[in-house]
Design an enzyme around this catalytic site. Sequence first.
Site, PDB file in Angstrom:
ATOM      1  N   LEU A 129      37.844  36.385  27.551  1.00 35.96           N
ATOM      2  CA  LEU A 129      38.539  37.657  26.743  1.00 35.96           C
ATOM      3  C   LEU A 129      39.361  37.479  25.350  1.00 35.96           C
ATOM      4  O   LEU A 129      39.134  37.665  24.307  1.00 35.96           O
ATOM      5  CB  LEU A 129      39.265  38.551  27.672  1.00 35.96           C
ATOM      6  CG  LEU A 129      39.734  39.787  27.052  1.00 35.96           C
ATOM      7  CD1 LEU A 129      38.714  40.897  26.646  1.00 35.96           C
ATOM      8  CD2 LEU A 129      40.722  40.769  28.226  1.00 35.96           C
ATOM      9  N   ASP A 244      41.322  44.508  36.659  1.00 35.22           N
ATOM     10  CA  ASP A 244      41.835  45.234  37.798  1.00 35.22           C
ATOM     11  C   ASP A 244      41.691  44.338  38.932  1.00 35.22           C
ATOM     12  O   ASP A 244      42.769  44.143  39.786  1.00 35.22           O
ATOM     13  CB  ASP A 244      41.518  46.784  37.786  1.00 35.22           C
ATOM     14  CG  ASP A 244      41.951  47.659  36.702  1.00 35.22           C
ATOM     15  OD1 ASP A 244      43.075  47.172  36.143  1.00 35.22           O
ATOM     16  OD2 ASP A 244      41.369  48.646  36.661  1.00 35.22           O
ATOM     17  N   GLN A 344      65.898  24.620  44.235  1.00 34.92           N
ATOM     18  CA  GLN A 344      67.311  24.845  44.382  1.00 34.92           C
ATOM     19  C   GLN A 344      68.078  24.270  45.746  1.00 34.92           C
ATOM     20  O   GLN A 344      68.728  23.432  45.849  1.00 34.92           O
ATOM     21  CB  GLN A 344      67.978  26.073  43.820  1.00 34.92           C
ATOM     22  CG  GLN A 344      69.684  26.258  43.725  1.00 34.92           C
ATOM     23  CD  GLN A 344      69.657  25.394  42.472  1.00 34.92           C
ATOM     24  OE1 GLN A 344      68.933  24.984  41.414  1.00 34.92           O
ATOM     25  NE2 GLN A 344      71.072  24.792  42.475  1.00 34.92           N
ATOM     26  N   GLU A 371      46.023  36.769  33.262  1.00 35.12           N
ATOM     27  CA  GLU A 371      45.272  38.318  33.653  1.00 35.12           C
ATOM     28  C   GLU A 371      46.356  39.205  33.344  1.00 35.12           C
ATOM     29  O   GLU A 371      46.519  40.449  34.314  1.00 35.12           O
ATOM     30  CB  GLU A 371      44.772  38.152  35.101  1.00 35.12           C
ATOM     31  CG  GLU A 371      43.633  37.005  35.217  1.00 35.12           C
ATOM     32  CD  GLU A 371      42.930  37.047  36.424  1.00 35.12           C
ATOM     33  OE1 GLU A 371      42.640  38.062  36.668  1.00 35.12           O
ATOM     34  OE2 GLU A 371      42.351  36.177  36.732  1.00 35.12           O
TER      35      GLU A 371
HETATM   36  N1  CAA Z   1      39.729  50.442  33.676  1.00 32.94           N
HETATM   37  C1  CAA Z   1      38.750  50.978  32.840  1.00 32.94           C
HETATM   38  N2  CAA Z   1      39.137  51.504  31.786  1.00 32.94           N
HETATM   39  C2  CAA Z   1      40.285  51.021  31.207  1.00 32.94           C
HETATM   40  C3  CAA Z   1      41.210  50.556  31.886  1.00 32.94           C
HETATM   41  C4  CAA Z   1      40.977  50.064  33.191  1.00 32.94           C
HETATM   42  N3  CAA Z   1      41.962  49.449  33.885  1.00 32.94           N
HETATM   43  N4  CAA Z   1      42.337  50.371  31.148  1.00 32.94           N
HETATM   44  C5  CAA Z   1      42.123  50.840  29.784  1.00 32.94           C
HETATM   45  N5  CAA Z   1      41.003  51.452  29.904  1.00 32.94           N
HETATM   46  C6  CAA Z   1      40.105  52.177  28.825  1.00 32.94           C
HETATM   47  C7  CAA Z   1      41.066  53.194  28.517  1.00 32.94           C
HETATM   48  O1  CAA Z   1      40.762  54.573  29.291  1.00 32.94           O
HETATM   49  C8  CAA Z   1      40.763  53.651  27.036  1.00 32.94           C
HETATM   50  O2  CAA Z   1      39.531  54.409  27.295  1.00 32.94           O
HETATM   51  P1  CAA Z   1      38.975  55.074  25.729  1.00 32.94           P
HETATM   52  O3  CAA Z   1      38.460  54.483  24.680  1.00 32.94           O
HETATM   53  O4  CAA Z   1      37.899  56.108  26.252  1.00 32.94           O
HETATM   54  O5  CAA Z   1      40.293  55.885  25.211  1.00 32.94           O
HETATM   55  C9  CAA Z   1      40.501  52.253  26.428  1.00 32.94           C
HETATM   56  O6  CAA Z   1      40.289  51.468  27.529  1.00 32.94           O
HETATM   57  C10 CAA Z   1      41.621  51.579  25.730  1.00 32.94           C
HETATM   58  O7  CAA Z   1      42.615  51.799  26.528  1.00 32.94           O
HETATM   59  P2  CAA Z   1      44.274  51.780  25.973  1.00 32.94           P
HETATM   60  O8  CAA Z   1      44.285  52.620  24.966  1.00 32.94           O
HETATM   61  O9  CAA Z   1      45.263  51.493  27.264  1.00 32.94           O
HETATM   62  O10 CAA Z   1      44.134  50.109  25.369  1.00 32.94           O
HETATM   63  P3  CAA Z   1      45.308  49.296  24.509  1.00 32.94           P
HETATM   64  O11 CAA Z   1      44.696  48.843  23.359  1.00 32.94           O
HETATM   65  O12 CAA Z   1      46.524  50.158  24.618  1.00 32.94           O
HETATM   66  O13 CAA Z   1      45.545  48.189  25.687  1.00 32.94           O
HETATM   67  C11 CAA Z   1      46.376  46.974  27.739  1.00 32.94           C
HETATM   68  C12 CAA Z   1      45.774  48.363  27.106  1.00 32.94           C
HETATM   69  C13 CAA Z   1      46.718  47.442  29.018  1.00 32.94           C
HETATM   70  C14 CAA Z   1      47.583  46.578  26.858  1.00 32.94           C
HETATM   71  C15 CAA Z   1      45.102  46.063  27.653  1.00 32.94           C
HETATM   72  O14 CAA Z   1      44.901  45.565  26.420  1.00 32.94           O
HETATM   73  C16 CAA Z   1      45.551  44.941  28.744  1.00 32.94           C
HETATM   74  O15 CAA Z   1      45.117  44.785  29.765  1.00 32.94           O
HETATM   75  N6  CAA Z   1      46.067  43.754  28.032  1.00 32.94           N
HETATM   76  C17 CAA Z   1      46.295  42.592  28.657  1.00 32.94           C
HETATM   77  C18 CAA Z   1      44.888  41.598  28.767  1.00 32.94           C
HETATM   78  C19 CAA Z   1      44.871  40.528  29.754  1.00 32.94           C
HETATM   79  O16 CAA Z   1      44.984  40.924  30.984  1.00 32.94           O
HETATM   80  N7  CAA Z   1      44.616  39.321  29.203  1.00 32.94           N
HETATM   81  C20 CAA Z   1      44.301  38.232  30.057  1.00 32.94           C
HETATM   82  C21 CAA Z   1      42.799  37.696  29.893  1.00 32.94           C
HETATM   83  S1  CAA Z   1      42.166  36.958  31.256  1.00 32.94           S
HETATM   84  C22 CAA Z   1      42.874  35.465  31.401  1.00 32.94           C
HETATM   85  O17 CAA Z   1      44.138  35.489  31.848  1.00 32.94           O
HETATM   86  C23 CAA Z   1      42.285  34.134  31.305  1.00 32.94           C
HETATM   87  C24 CAA Z   1      41.727  33.450  32.451  1.00 32.94           C
HETATM   88  O18 CAA Z   1      40.625  33.081  32.299  1.00 32.94           O
HETATM   89  C25 CAA Z   1      41.987  33.888  33.749  1.00 32.94           C
END
Ligand code: CAA
Length: 389
Positions: A129, A244, A344, A371
């Site tokens: 992602l 999630d 510690q 994540e």
């Molecule tokens: N389940 C389903 N849909 C969801 C959701 C969820 N948990 N969370 C948001 N959505 C939907 C919303 O309902 C919304 O839908 P609509 O388009 O219909 O309105 C849409 O997604 C956009 O939601 P937001 O307006 O809340 O989006 P945002 O741009 O404000 O971002 C955020 C929300 C929570 C900040 C999100 O971007 C986020 O979680 N960021 C962190 C990303 C992350 O965890 N990255 C780690 C990557 S993996 C990794 O670490 C590497 C690896 O290899 C392990």
Amino acid sequence: MAGDGLFPLTDEHESIRQAARNFAQKEIAPVAAEFDETGEFPSKTIKKMGELGFMGIEVPEEYGGAGMDTLAYVLALEEICKVDAAHGTIMSVNNSLFCNGIMKFGTEAQKQKYVVPVASGAAIGAYSLTEPMSGSDAGTMRSRAVRQGDEYMINGRKSWVTSAPVAKYVVLFTMTDPEKKHRGISAFLIDADKPGFVRGKKEPKLGIRASATSEILFEDYHCPLENRLGEEGEGFKIAMAVLDAGRIGIAAQALGIAEASYDASLSYAREREAFGTKIGEFQGISFQIADMKTRIEASRLLVYNAALAKERAKKTGERFTMEAAMAKLFASETAMFAAHTAVQIHGGIGYSKELPVERYFRDAKITEIYEGTSEIQRLVISRMELGLR
Ligand code: CAA
């Protein structure tokens, strides 16, 4: 074990917990420090974990998995991470970020082709992602997939992809329609052996060093239409829903690291003497033991609760975003607290590579970052509580 009393642990749960504990102690403990030191990918132990069903615990048996529930997954992951968080990272990505997403959003043909090899441990999966300029703000990615007839041409750079240096398959999130912002993101199933998939710079990490992490470059990668996961534009929601589930795995990993830190501290406080007495007799140490224990048991409740919420969601279709975010937030901060306190309490020897507590300390930090950082978990929880989104 304290905390279990509130949860419906079956004989099956006890048996997978025991199997994971035995495997971790017999097979992983003897090699964990060496793989941490070299940063090599622990192929042999990971392959054996696949054979034991640990790479697709919730995947039904007909798709190569162990056919168990989310609580079983969490219990097994906790035990693996008590011994080595790096093995846990690889296990967690295969289970929750790769198999879980395809089982939930994939077609029958996609499940057969991609889930079966990864859940059975024959291949490694990854989830991509993040990009260099989009981490927490996951919706602003620059990579592109352009539709050309019955395929997509993919170009761009992804970063911080767990298992990318060894993965056979990757769930990729990329932009198909930039004007639509997050609603223009789509998900694809990528075969790493095809031309145009280039493994990039490997990340030299502070902790979980045996879990390989790198960039991926897409250079005119041809992706057939049937490899799109879900509909065009559904990628962001798929990514969030899959995260999630992933966050429950990271919460279980954090719980394991915290417990390992606590167990080491307890033994040391009982044995080590200073000023003519066991150091556990000092209130400064004993209160730290009390705080670690309390935070660990509170984490356990949140982590197992999130697992049960995810299990219920399989029937109701409801989201478990809140339970997962709270579990990850609290358990990861507990892991960092417990590992920091463990170093510690151990003093100089805690800072030495002769004991694993310094590794727990380095490994704990990532659970507050990947994540979704702790700040993102707080954002998710508070937005839901305030009803602002
Ligand atoms: N389940 C389903 N849909 C969801 C959701 C969820 N948990 N969370 C948001 N959505 C939907 C919303 O309902 C919304 O839908 P609509 O388009 O219909 O309105 C849409 O997604 C956009 O939601 P937001 O307006 O809340 O989006 P945002 O741009 O404000 O971002 C955020 C929300 C929570 C900040 C999100 O971007 C986020 O979680 N960021 C962190 C990303 C992350 O965890 N990255 C780690 C990557 S993996 C990794 O670490 C590497 C690896 O290899 C392990």
